[in-house]
Design a protein around this motif. Structure first.
Motif, PDB file in Angstrom:
ATOM      1  N   TRP A  45       0.792  -1.161  -0.100  1.00  0.00           N
ATOM      2  CA  TRP A  45       0.045  -0.026   0.050  1.00  0.00           C
ATOM      3  C   TRP A  45       0.980   1.143  -0.090  1.00  0.00           C
ATOM      4  O   TRP A  45       1.439   1.468   1.083  1.00  0.00           O
ATOM      5  CB  TRP A  45      -0.947   0.065   1.227  1.00  0.00           C
ATOM      6  CG  TRP A  45      -1.770  -1.172   1.362  1.00  0.00           C
ATOM      7  CD1 TRP A  45      -1.710  -2.198   1.813  1.00  0.00           C
ATOM      8  CD2 TRP A  45      -3.251  -1.096   0.972  1.00  0.00           C
ATOM      9  NE1 TRP A  45      -2.789  -3.240   1.707  1.00  0.00           N
ATOM     10  CE2 TRP A  45      -3.686  -2.376   1.230  1.00  0.00           C
ATOM     11  CE3 TRP A  45      -4.200  -0.052   0.447  1.00  0.00           C
ATOM     12  CZ2 TRP A  45      -5.004  -2.751   0.842  1.00  0.00           C
ATOM     13  CZ3 TRP A  45      -5.445  -0.556   0.288  1.00  0.00           C
ATOM     14  CH2 TRP A  45      -5.734  -1.771   0.320  1.00  0.00           C
ATOM     15  N   THR A  55      -2.609   2.522  -7.070  1.00  0.00           N
ATOM     16  CA  THR A  55      -2.996   1.232  -7.872  1.00  0.00           C
ATOM     17  C   THR A  55      -2.590   1.116  -9.351  1.00  0.00           C
ATOM     18  O   THR A  55      -2.575   2.054  -9.977  1.00  0.00           O
ATOM     19  CB  THR A  55      -4.722   1.013  -7.651  1.00  0.00           C
ATOM     20  OG1 THR A  55      -5.150   2.313  -8.505  1.00  0.00           O
ATOM     21  CG2 THR A  55      -5.110   1.088  -6.313  1.00  0.00           C
ATOM     22  N   VAL A  64      -7.266  -4.677 -11.729  1.00  0.00           N
ATOM     23  CA  VAL A  64      -6.421  -3.810 -10.945  1.00  0.00           C
ATOM     24  C   VAL A  64      -5.635  -4.476  -9.869  1.00  0.00           C
ATOM     25  O   VAL A  64      -5.824  -5.561  -9.110  1.00  0.00           O
ATOM     26  CB  VAL A  64      -7.410  -2.980 -10.177  1.00  0.00           C
ATOM     27  CG1 VAL A  64      -6.748  -1.902  -9.363  1.00  0.00           C
ATOM     28  CG2 VAL A  64      -8.376  -2.063 -11.207  1.00  0.00           C
ATOM     29  N   LEU A  66      -1.983  -3.890  -6.530  1.00  0.00           N
ATOM     30  CA  LEU A  66      -1.167  -2.941  -5.862  1.00  0.00           C
ATOM     31  C   LEU A  66       0.344  -3.362  -6.501  1.00  0.00           C
ATOM     32  O   LEU A  66       0.342  -4.500  -6.764  1.00  0.00           O
ATOM     33  CB  LEU A  66      -1.297  -3.370  -4.544  1.00  0.00           C
ATOM     34  CG  LEU A  66      -2.401  -2.964  -3.480  1.00  0.00           C
ATOM     35  CD1 LEU A  66      -2.313  -3.555  -2.073  1.00  0.00           C
ATOM     36  CD2 LEU A  66      -3.003  -1.482  -3.889  1.00  0.00           C
ATOM     37  N   ALA A 152      -9.775   1.909  -3.400  1.00  0.00           N
ATOM     38  CA  ALA A 152      -8.705   0.683  -4.009  1.00  0.00           C
ATOM     39  C   ALA A 152      -9.153  -0.763  -3.444  1.00  0.00           C
ATOM     40  O   ALA A 152      -9.366  -1.499  -4.417  1.00  0.00           O
ATOM     41  CB  ALA A 152      -7.357   0.836  -2.975  1.00  0.00           C
ATOM     42  N   LEU A 156      -9.877  -3.580  -6.139  1.00  0.00           N
ATOM     43  CA  LEU A 156      -9.278  -4.963  -6.037  1.00  0.00           C
ATOM     44  C   LEU A 156     -10.111  -5.909  -5.971  1.00  0.00           C
ATOM     45  O   LEU A 156      -9.715  -7.222  -6.275  1.00  0.00           O
ATOM     46  CB  LEU A 156      -8.338  -4.636  -4.905  1.00  0.00           C
ATOM     47  CG  LEU A 156      -7.224  -3.752  -5.269  1.00  0.00           C
ATOM     48  CD1 LEU A 156      -6.548  -3.666  -3.652  1.00  0.00           C
ATOM     49  CD2 LEU A 156      -5.979  -4.436  -5.983  1.00  0.00           C
TER      50      LEU A 156
END
Length: 201
Positions: A45, A55, A64, A66, A152, A156
């Protein structure tokens, strides 16, 4: 508060987002990885000073993620080193102050020959991104979006376990990276030419 703000181009990109199926890996916040469990991957993160996180969107399939990935020999078993390398390769990002958040227990171990392993999560400060470039490992050319941590999780597709993970990331970032507890809600694509971020005082 004006709500979530984003451009028409980002709206088109988000309209093509595809969420991966939840892996159902148990989340162990704050717990060290047991010695018997090898760490095979690390994702991060990465927090901008306004509390948003980086992202990556693969425009080919809309998935998507990280920044992060598998530990390589040059990382010498250090998840923070793997995160810094992967962030640079995938997002051309420079990070600082990585903090351990916890690990996910992968009982299936697809990245470990079918044996259980750990997938570490960390929080770090996002210092800069360079000009956009394809990931040398995969050739993927990611779109780089800054979004609030809660959004996010939605992008995700991680559901309630992702919410718990995001809360731990925000708590850690507020305490150690000096970001605000409430992030800016604008969705922003980072410039193709790169940019730098001013650390919080």
């Amino acid at each position: 508060m004006g709500g979530i703000r984003y451009s028409a181009e980002i709206a088109d990109l988000l309209g093509r987002v595809r969420r991966r199926a939840t892996a159902e890996w148990p989340w162990h916040p704050g717990e060290p990885v047991p010695g018997r469990l090898p760490v095979k991957q690390c994702w991060g993160w990465l927090f901008a000073p306004d509390g948003r996180v980086l992202t990556l969107v693969n425009p080919r399939d809309g998935v998507v993620g990280l920044p992060g990935g598998s530990l390589e020999p040059e990382d010498r078993g250090d998840p923070a080193a793997a995160l810094a390398r992967e962030a640079a390769e995938e997002a051309q990002a420079v990070i600082a102050g990585p903090r351990y958040l916890g690990y996910l227990y992968d009982r299936v171990g697809a990245t470990n020959g079918g044996r259980p392993c750990a997938r570490v999560r960390m929080a770090a400060a996002l210092r800069s991104v360079g000009p956009t470039a394809p990931d040398p490992a995969s050739g993927r050319h990611y779109r780089r979006l800054l979004v609030a941590p809660g959004l996010a999780v939605e992008l995700l597709g991680w559901g309630e376990p992702g919410v718990r993970q995001a809360r731990e990331a925000v708590r850690t970032a507020v305490a150690h990276l000096r970001v605000p507890a409430r992030a800016d809600e604008a969705i922003e694509e980072l410039p193709a030419g790169g940019c730098a971020f001013r650390p919080c005082a």
